[in-house]
Scaffold this motif. Structure first.
Motif, short mmCIF file in Angstrom:
data_model
loop_
_atom_site.label_atom_id
_atom_site.label_comp_id
_atom_site.label_asym_id
_atom_site.label_seq_id
_atom_site.Cartn_x
_atom_site.Cartn_y
_atom_site.Cartn_z
N HIS A 435 -7.48 -58.86 -1.92
CA HIS A 435 -6.44 -58.99 -2.94
C HIS A 435 -6.24 -60.45 -3.32
O HIS A 435 -6.05 -60.77 -4.51
N GLU A 436 -6.26 -61.34 -2.33
CA GLU A 436 -6.11 -62.77 -2.61
C GLU A 436 -7.28 -63.26 -3.47
O GLU A 436 -7.09 -64.07 -4.38
N TYR A 437 -8.47 -62.76 -3.18
CA TYR A 437 -9.64 -63.18 -3.96
C TYR A 437 -9.52 -62.72 -5.41
O TYR A 437 -9.82 -63.48 -6.35
N PHE A 438 -9.06 -61.49 -5.63
CA PHE A 438 -8.89 -60.99 -6.99
C PHE A 438 -7.88 -61.83 -7.77
O PHE A 438 -7.93 -61.92 -8.99
N LEU A 439 -6.92 -62.43 -7.05
CA LEU A 439 -5.93 -63.27 -7.70
C LEU A 439 -6.43 -64.69 -7.92
O LEU A 439 -6.19 -65.30 -8.97
N SER A 440 -7.14 -65.23 -6.93
CA SER A 440 -7.52 -66.65 -6.96
C SER A 440 -8.93 -66.92 -7.46
O SER A 440 -9.23 -68.01 -7.94
N ASP A 441 -9.83 -65.91 -7.33
CA ASP A 441 -11.24 -66.09 -7.69
C ASP A 441 -11.88 -67.23 -6.88
O ASP A 441 -12.76 -67.93 -7.37
N ASP A 442 -11.42 -67.41 -5.64
CA ASP A 442 -11.88 -68.51 -4.79
C ASP A 442 -12.86 -67.96 -3.74
O ASP A 442 -12.46 -67.48 -2.68
N ILE A 443 -14.16 -68.04 -4.04
CA ILE A 443 -15.18 -67.50 -3.14
C ILE A 443 -15.26 -68.29 -1.83
O ILE A 443 -15.30 -67.70 -0.75
N PRO A 444 -15.31 -69.63 -1.87
CA PRO A 444 -15.39 -70.39 -0.60
C PRO A 444 -14.23 -70.07 0.34
O PRO A 444 -14.42 -69.97 1.55
N GLU A 445 -13.02 -69.90 -0.20
CA GLU A 445 -11.87 -69.59 0.64
C GLU A 445 -12.03 -68.21 1.28
O GLU A 445 -11.71 -68.01 2.46
N LEU A 446 -12.54 -67.24 0.52
CA LEU A 446 -12.76 -65.91 1.09
C LEU A 446 -13.79 -65.96 2.21
O LEU A 446 -13.62 -65.32 3.25
N ILE A 447 -14.86 -66.72 2.01
CA ILE A 447 -15.89 -66.82 3.04
C ILE A 447 -15.32 -67.45 4.31
O ILE A 447 -15.59 -67.00 5.43
N ARG A 448 -14.46 -68.47 4.14
CA ARG A 448 -13.83 -69.10 5.31
C ARG A 448 -12.93 -68.09 6.03
O ARG A 448 -12.88 -68.06 7.26
N SER A 449 -12.22 -67.27 5.27
CA SER A 449 -11.33 -66.28 5.88
C SER A 449 -12.12 -65.26 6.69
O SER A 449 -11.71 -64.87 7.79
N LEU A 450 -13.26 -64.83 6.15
CA LEU A 450 -14.10 -63.88 6.89
C LEU A 450 -14.67 -64.51 8.15
O LEU A 450 -14.76 -63.87 9.20
N GLU A 451 -15.06 -65.77 8.05
CA GLU A 451 -15.59 -66.46 9.23
C GLU A 451 -14.50 -66.61 10.29
O GLU A 451 -14.78 -66.53 11.49
N ASP A 452 -13.24 -66.83 9.85
CA ASP A 452 -12.13 -66.96 10.79
C ASP A 452 -11.90 -65.65 11.55
O ASP A 452 -11.52 -65.66 12.72
N LEU A 453 -12.12 -64.51 10.88
CA LEU A 453 -11.96 -63.22 11.56
C LEU A 453 -12.96 -63.07 12.69
O LEU A 453 -12.67 -62.46 13.71
N GLY A 454 -14.17 -63.61 12.50
CA GLY A 454 -15.17 -63.59 13.56
C GLY A 454 -15.64 -62.22 13.96
O GLY A 454 -15.89 -61.97 15.13
N LEU A 455 -15.78 -61.30 12.98
CA LEU A 455 -16.24 -59.94 13.28
C LEU A 455 -17.38 -59.56 12.33
O LEU A 455 -17.24 -58.67 11.49
N PRO A 456 -18.53 -60.23 12.47
CA PRO A 456 -19.64 -59.95 11.53
C PRO A 456 -20.18 -58.53 11.64
O PRO A 456 -20.80 -58.04 10.71
N GLU A 457 -19.92 -57.86 12.78
CA GLU A 457 -20.41 -56.49 12.93
C GLU A 457 -19.72 -55.53 11.96
O GLU A 457 -20.20 -54.42 11.72
N PHE A 458 -18.59 -55.96 11.39
CA PHE A 458 -17.87 -55.12 10.43
C PHE A 458 -18.17 -55.49 8.98
O PHE A 458 -17.46 -55.03 8.07
N ASN A 459 -19.19 -56.30 8.75
CA ASN A 459 -19.51 -56.71 7.39
C ASN A 459 -19.74 -55.53 6.44
O ASN A 459 -19.29 -55.55 5.30
N PRO A 460 -20.46 -54.46 6.88
CA PRO A 460 -20.62 -53.31 5.97
C PRO A 460 -19.29 -52.68 5.56
O PRO A 460 -19.15 -52.21 4.43
#
Length: 715
Positions: A435-460
């Motif tokens: 939802h934040e990405y749809f509002l901000s259109d900030d791809i680098p910030e979204l990637i950082r947020s996913l990396e902070d979660l640290g759960l790559p096994e849930f990428n699908p």
């Protein structure tokens, strides 16, 4: 005839005489009828005729004022038929008040006057808000934490607990330091047992949203609320990451944003901030949390030295903080891990405390859960922490002093949560991120947020959630989702993640179609667009199809996607499929990249070329710069392009991931390039070795590039 009675017949005189006698002799009054209707005629037996002439001055009484009473006698009546004694009264006579006698044998309750009374429908939330105010006021009067916790449990409506947090803090903000300290202590006590961590978080979010309103009534609201937030972090009921995440949802001009800034910079960054925050509201009747932690640590160390379990239990009881016994459990377990000889003693103490009812089951579980959450940090100081913890848990469950709900799976994962809970939490987090990405259109910030979660096994699962949310939105969000997939594939998602994500989407396509009518068509567009954007290779569609049942709707979606890809001008059409948004910008970017490289190759300045790349504003697409620069270097037999790539890397304009992606794309197309450039493979090997020597390509790239599956490129 007498002159005074002129024009009256003998019969009329007789009637007049009877009427006069009736007026002088009182008659018993009959009970008034509830019916306003009077008899149609009271003189049916005596027709009083007015002789010619029209006037009958008979003692000043006109004949129309004579009526028959209930007794059958004729009586004088009032003007307009109001009646005299023993008469019905005038027709529809409602001017007089009618009094109903409840002692009357003929009394009928239905004759009682009634009044419509309006009633309002009560709102459960309003009722909850009123009830918690009473609980809070009583707590501030009695200082009884356990009573407040019990009252809140009895109140029910746990889904409204965030409103309790908001109400407690907002009331305390306008009170003395004593109440502020009491509010913080109560929050720490209710954490996890009565109010879940997510509800604590939501309550503080509501407070931040209301900060502008609070500032109207409380002059230093920003500073006080910042203290509450910082204190919650110190008391471990809010994670430090809360401040960063909450900032993203608030406008920088809002008071809520100022609160977070103040908490972070003025309080949590100060030296000895924990001790300062614990003592900030001095004069409290409570021992601070920090002091209580110190008392618990001291009594446990004394127990290690003495081994007197009975004395240790007595000291724990004397602390008088049953709501804080989870700290005893946590510190006892840490000591058991730090001092191997003390493990048996600590487990014995916890078992005794549980059997005596000194430490409740919920406090025991909470203590284990808190330790499980900090295992990763603890392992830095105690390497065997995870192994020790995993051996203690089953022993505690088998001996009966740890509830079996604290399962083995919750012990094995680093956050102390089961796989199901981790997955649920992940889904909640990524919905917010999307939802934040749809509002901000900030791809680098979204990637950082996913990396902070640290759960790559849930990428699908992220991919499925992203596309599902985009399907129910406008074309802008669909375009943004496709562009994001391209960026994620470059940065952190593998092709396998993308494939598995689309498999999950297609498996649930029938359910999705119940809510979104054209879901199948939209999914086919997402698949086809992924192929055009080099996120998937055409062969990956076969792989996805092989994982689906032949007759499911997902198989039809894949066939539709193939048709879209093989159509004439498929690339241009699919890039414009959602109205020519960012996707068409990607196609424009390819043309701009080619022009800027041609200009640079013909004698341009490297700094100007770097600025043009920067102005494109598409860092996730810089692999296209790498690819086209390498191909141009092969065609022009000019190694000047390598200097541009070197400068771009040195300035951080093109990352090593983008470099690797660009080299991979060239490697995958070498067979086609060799038709036009015979020595393409030799040139590529030279460029790869050069890049590895300069450090802007990993030394392991050669082997991984050889093993990578072919990727179709969009011309």
């Amino acid at each position: 005839m007498a002159s005074g009675e002129g024009f009256l017949t003998d019969e009329q005189r007789e009637v007049l005489k009877i009427a006069s006698q009736n007026a002088e002799t009182p008659l018993p009054s009959p009970r008034l009828s509830s019916s306003p209707k009077s008899p149609t005629s009271l003189l049916s037996d005596h027709q009083l005729k007015d002789p010619a002439g029209g006037k009958a001055p008979t003692c000043g009484v006109g004949v129309r004022h004579v009526r028959r009473s209930h007794s059958g006698k004729f009586v004088r009546v009032k003007k307009d038929g109001a009646g005299g004694k023993g008469t019905w009264g005038k027709l529809l006579d409602t001017d007089r008040e009618s009094h109903i006698d409840r002692n009357d044998p003929n009394y009928d309750s239905g004759e009682e006057p009634y009044q419509l009374v309006g009633s309002t429908i009560s709102d459960p939330l309003d009722e909850y808000k009123k009830a918690v105010v009473s609980i809070i006021e009583e707590y501030f009067s009695t200082s009884d934490v356990e009573l407040a916790a019990s009252d809140l449990k009895d109140l029910g409506s746990s889904e409204f607990h965030p409103y309790f947090i908001k109400r407690l803090v907002s009331i305390a903000m306008d009170r003395h330091d004593k109440e502020k300290e009491m509010a913080s202590v109560l929050l720490s006590s209710l954490y996890a047992d009565v109010i879940s961590p997510n509800q604590i978080r939501d309550g503080f979010v509501m407070l931040l949203d209301a900060a502008d309103d609070l500032a109207v009534d409380i002059l230093d609201a920003v500073n006080i609320l910042a203290l509450f937030v910082a204190r919650a972090v110190v008391d471990e009921i809010l994670p430090p990451a809360f401040l960063t995440r909450a900032k993203k949802t608030l406008p920088e001009s809002s008071k809520g944003y100022q609160v977070l800034q103040t908490a972070e910079k003025s309080y949590l960054s100060a030296p000895h901030h924990a001790e300062l925050l614990e003592r900030r509201w001095g004069g409290s009747i409570h021992v601070t949390v920090e002091e209580m932690k110190k008392k618990i640590a001291d009594l446990l160390r004394e127990y290690v030295e003495s081994g007197d379990t009975f004395e240790a239990c007595r000291c724990i009881r004397e602390l008088g903080v049953s709501f804080f016994h989870h700290e005893v459990v946590k510190r006892a377990l840490v000591l058991a891990m730090e001092i191997q000889a003390a493990e048996l003693l600590m487990l014995k103490l916890l078992k005794e405390a549980a059997e005596e009812g000194l430490i409740s089951s919920s406090q025991m579980v909470k203590g284990f859960a808190r330790l499980a959450e900090s295992l990763d940090d603890l392992a830095l100081d105690i390497p065997s922490a995870k192994t020790s913890f995993q051996s203690i848990v089953p022993k505690a469950i088998s001996e009966g002093w740890l509830d079996a709900s604290f399962t083995k799976s919750s012990c094995e994962d680093g956050e102390g949560q089961s796989e199901e809970k981790r997955l649920r939490r992940y889904k909640e987090e990524v919905v917010t991120i999307i939802h934040e990405y749809f509002l901000s259109d900030d791809i680098p910030e979204l990637i950082r947020s996913l990396e902070d979660l640290g759960l790559p096994e849930f990428n699908p699962i992220f991919l499925k959630k992203l596309v599902t949310l985009a399907l129910d939105r406008k074309n802008r969000e669909k375009e943004m989702a496709s562009v994001l997939l391209s960026a994620l594939h470059i940065e952190i998602f593998s092709t396998e993640d993308i494939v598995n994500g689309f498999v999950m989407l297609l498996e649930s396509a029938e359910d999705t179609a119940l809510d979104i009518l054209d879901a199948s068509t939209e999914l086919a567009l997402f698949l086809a667009r992924a192929v055009i954007d080099d996120v998937l290779a055409p062969l990956n569609l076969d792989e996805i199809a092989s994982k689906l049942s032949p007759n499911c709707s997902g198989s039809e979606t894949i066939r539709m996607a193939r048709s879209l890809i093989t159509a004439r001008h498929a690339g241009e059409r699919l890039l414009r499929c959602w109205g020519g948004g960012t996707g068409w910008a990607v196609e424009d970017a390819k043309d701009k990249i080619m022009k800027l490289l041609e200009e640079y190759e013909s004698g341009g300045v490297v700094a100007e070329a770097c600025q043009c790349i920067r102005d494109l504003g598409m860092p996730f697409f810089n692999h296209e710069v790498v690819k086209k620069a390498l191909v141009m270097a092969m065609e022009k037999k000019n190694d000047r392009m390598l200097n541009l790539l070197q400068v771009c890397f040195d300035e951080g304009l093109i990352t090593i991931n983008q470099m690797s992606k660009g080299f991979t794309r060239v490697k995958d197309g070498l067979d086609d390039l060799a038709l036009d450039i015979p020595n393409a493979k030799d040139k590529f090997s030279f460029y790869m070795e050069y890049a590895q020597k300069k450090g802007w390509l990993l030394t392991s790239f050669g082997s991984s590039a050889m093993e990578a599956p072919p990727i179709a490129t969009a011309s």
